[in-house]
Write a protein that holds these residues in place. Structure first.
Motif, PDB file in Angstrom:
ATOM      1  N   THR A  54     -23.477  30.742 -27.034  1.00 49.97           N
ATOM      2  CA  THR A  54     -22.384  30.810 -25.924  1.00 49.97           C
ATOM      3  C   THR A  54     -21.458  29.560 -25.999  1.00 49.97           C
ATOM      4  N   THR A  55     -21.844  28.486 -25.833  1.00 49.39           N
ATOM      5  CA  THR A  55     -21.055  27.257 -25.924  1.00 49.39           C
ATOM      6  C   THR A  55     -20.050  27.462 -26.924  1.00 49.39           C
ATOM      7  N   MET A  56     -20.523  27.623 -28.178  1.00 54.82           N
ATOM      8  CA  MET A  56     -19.679  27.699 -29.399  1.00 54.82           C
ATOM      9  C   MET A  56     -18.738  28.445 -29.256  1.00 54.82           C
ATOM     10  N   ALA A  57     -19.157  29.931 -28.761  1.00 56.75           N
ATOM     11  CA  ALA A  57     -18.141  31.137 -28.427  1.00 56.75           C
ATOM     12  C   ALA A  57     -17.062  30.642 -27.766  1.00 56.75           C
ATOM     13  N   LEU A  58     -17.301  29.966 -26.472  1.00 58.63           N
ATOM     14  CA  LEU A  58     -16.497  29.708 -25.678  1.00 58.63           C
ATOM     15  C   LEU A  58     -15.428  28.588 -25.978  1.00 58.63           C
ATOM     16  N   THR A  59     -16.108  27.687 -26.752  1.00 58.09           N
ATOM     17  CA  THR A  59     -15.176  26.645 -27.398  1.00 58.09           C
ATOM     18  C   THR A  59     -14.187  27.016 -28.408  1.00 58.09           C
ATOM     19  N   ILE A  60     -14.532  28.191 -29.306  1.00 57.62           N
ATOM     20  CA  ILE A  60     -13.743  28.703 -30.307  1.00 57.62           C
ATOM     21  C   ILE A  60     -12.754  29.564 -29.702  1.00 57.62           C
ATOM     22  N   GLY A  61     -13.181  30.441 -28.571  1.00 58.30           N
ATOM     23  CA  GLY A  61     -12.217  31.055 -27.704  1.00 58.30           C
ATOM     24  C   GLY A  61     -11.252  30.455 -26.987  1.00 58.30           C
ATOM     25  N   GLY A  62     -11.509  29.137 -26.610  1.00 59.31           N
ATOM     26  CA  GLY A  62     -10.680  28.345 -25.747  1.00 59.31           C
ATOM     27  C   GLY A  62      -9.647  27.698 -26.623  1.00 59.31           C
ATOM     28  N   THR A  63     -10.107  27.293 -27.738  1.00 68.84           N
ATOM     29  CA  THR A  63      -9.370  26.696 -28.760  1.00 68.84           C
ATOM     30  C   THR A  63      -8.162  27.631 -29.255  1.00 68.84           C
ATOM     31  N   LEU A  64      -8.652  28.893 -29.688  1.00 69.41           N
ATOM     32  CA  LEU A  64      -7.786  30.008 -29.912  1.00 69.41           C
ATOM     33  C   LEU A  64      -6.768  30.413 -28.907  1.00 69.41           C
ATOM     34  N   TYR A  65      -7.129  30.492 -27.591  1.00 72.68           N
ATOM     35  CA  TYR A  65      -6.264  30.634 -26.420  1.00 72.68           C
ATOM     36  C   TYR A  65      -5.159  29.491 -26.357  1.00 72.68           C
ATOM     37  N   CYS A  66      -5.558  28.180 -26.489  1.00 71.64           N
ATOM     38  CA  CYS A  66      -4.535  27.288 -26.523  1.00 71.64           C
ATOM     39  C   CYS A  66      -3.799  27.313 -27.561  1.00 71.64           C
ATOM     40  N   LEU A  67      -4.061  27.673 -28.666  1.00 71.72           N
ATOM     41  CA  LEU A  67      -3.309  27.837 -29.816  1.00 71.72           C
ATOM     42  C   LEU A  67      -2.081  28.968 -29.505  1.00 71.72           C
ATOM     43  N   VAL A  68      -2.730  30.044 -29.109  1.00 67.29           N
ATOM     44  CA  VAL A  68      -1.725  31.132 -28.855  1.00 67.29           C
ATOM     45  C   VAL A  68      -0.681  30.664 -27.675  1.00 67.29           C
ATOM     46  N   ALA A  69      -1.292  29.873 -26.518  1.00 62.16           N
ATOM     47  CA  ALA A  69      -0.279  29.526 -25.696  1.00 62.16           C
ATOM     48  C   ALA A  69       0.954  28.581 -25.999  1.00 62.16           C
ATOM     49  N   LEU A  70       0.246  27.790 -26.961  1.00 61.72           N
ATOM     50  CA  LEU A  70       1.268  26.885 -27.687  1.00 61.72           C
ATOM     51  C   LEU A  70       2.341  27.577 -28.384  1.00 61.72           C
ATOM     52  N   TYR A  71       1.821  28.487 -29.212  1.00 62.92           N
ATOM     53  CA  TYR A  71       2.922  29.093 -29.865  1.00 62.92           C
ATOM     54  C   TYR A  71       3.924  30.057 -29.294  1.00 62.92           C
ATOM     55  N   MET A  72       3.517  30.860 -27.974  1.00 66.46           N
ATOM     56  CA  MET A  72       4.145  31.542 -27.226  1.00 66.46           C
ATOM     57  C   MET A  72       5.146  30.651 -26.475  1.00 66.46           C
ATOM     58  N   ALA A  73       4.571  29.239 -26.205  1.00 72.61           N
ATOM     59  CA  ALA A  73       5.430  28.447 -25.371  1.00 72.61           C
ATOM     60  C   ALA A  73       6.622  27.573 -26.311  1.00 72.61           C
ATOM     61  N   SER A  74       6.412  27.714 -27.545  1.00 73.68           N
ATOM     62  CA  SER A  74       7.318  27.042 -28.423  1.00 73.68           C
ATOM     63  C   SER A  74       8.538  27.865 -28.533  1.00 73.68           C
ATOM     64  N   GLN A  75       8.356  29.388 -28.606  1.00 78.15           N
ATOM     65  CA  GLN A  75       9.272  30.447 -28.968  1.00 78.15           C
ATOM     66  C   GLN A  75      10.408  30.360 -27.794  1.00 78.15           C
TER      67      GLN A  75
END
Length: 79
Positions: A54-75
């Protein structure tokens, strides 16, 4: 309970202090010091595996969410 707590204040208890539970430290030491090739954070079986996954899934999910948010903010915004 891993560490037992006294049922009375030490100054009021007299000679012997009564504890709520048994001392489980020797049992846990035997469990965690066994050399069976299992990492120490997974020694207790299924609950530890569930917590780890569960911890690993939340960590990977949070990392992906941050990367998507950074990508959307850079457009640039479209008007």
């Amino acid at each position: 309970m891993i560490f037992a707590t006294p049922t009375k204040v030490a100054s009021h208890s007299g000679e012997a202090v009564q504890y709520l539970g048994a001392n489980r430290v020797p049992d846990l030491q035997r469990l965690f010091q066994r050399s069976d090739g299992v990492p120490v954070h997974l020694k207790r079986g299924v609950p530890d595996k569930l917590l780890y996954r569960t911890t690993m899934a939340l960590t990977i999910g949070g990392t992906l969410y941050c990367l998507v948010a950074l990508y959307m903010a850079s457009q640039p915004r479209k008007r």
